[in-house]
Design an enzyme around this catalytic site. Sequence first.
Site, PDB file in Angstrom:
ATOM      1  N   ASP A  20       4.777  -0.836  -4.401  1.00 59.22           N
ATOM      2  CA  ASP A  20       3.898  -0.322  -3.526  1.00 59.22           C
ATOM      3  C   ASP A  20       3.909   0.855  -2.872  1.00 59.22           C
ATOM      4  O   ASP A  20       5.058   1.565  -3.157  1.00 59.22           O
ATOM      5  CB  ASP A  20       4.227  -1.361  -2.095  1.00 59.22           C
ATOM      6  CG  ASP A  20       3.464  -2.800  -2.306  1.00 59.22           C
ATOM      7  OD1 ASP A  20       2.806  -3.149  -3.058  1.00 59.22           O
ATOM      8  OD2 ASP A  20       4.297  -3.736  -1.607  1.00 59.22           O
ATOM      9  N   ASP A  48      -3.504  -4.902  -4.081  1.00 54.06           N
ATOM     10  CA  ASP A  48      -3.518  -5.588  -2.631  1.00 54.06           C
ATOM     11  C   ASP A  48      -5.065  -5.173  -1.924  1.00 54.06           C
ATOM     12  O   ASP A  48      -5.731  -5.881  -1.531  1.00 54.06           O
ATOM     13  CB  ASP A  48      -2.659  -5.153  -1.727  1.00 54.06           C
ATOM     14  CG  ASP A  48      -1.213  -5.430  -2.237  1.00 54.06           C
ATOM     15  OD1 ASP A  48      -0.965  -6.461  -2.984  1.00 54.06           O
ATOM     16  OD2 ASP A  48      -0.312  -4.556  -1.935  1.00 54.06           O
TER      17      ASP A  48
END
Length: 155
Positions: free
Chosen positions: A112, A128
């Site tokens: 991430d 995402d």
Amino acid sequence: MMILYGLVILISVVLDQLVKWWVVQNISLGETIGQNPIMTLTFIKNEGAAWSILEGKLWFFVLITIIALTVFPYMLYKNRNNSKWLTVGLSLIIGGTIGNFIDRVRLNYVVDMFQTEFIRFPIFNVADVALSIGVACLFFYLIFIEGKERSNKLK
């Protein structure tokens, strides 16, 4: 039209993996770059889902992903001639699911990097974003298109 949906899926996966590769090559784990009041890049390893819930439950995410990658492509094929809100939404969900699945299988965690600075929100990645936009498209379809069609049939 299935070619278009395949391209949406492919672009989602490739863009996700390229950004993740760049981040791993150029940002140290835990490092933040690009200080500004909107968004920064911070490399983290996420072993869970959003907000790191179910951290360390890799087997659970693999199982859910296998189910999702069985159900959603079937739904996409079955509804390939329906609303673009539904089909593009499903394509983005599939692409995002594959992007994070690649990380989980290859690395045992998800890379991430996008951190919002103006609100407290989990650090996220391109997959995402694809998943979120895909879910928003599905909600739009269900509420405004399918919901309207059902309402008209009841009249």
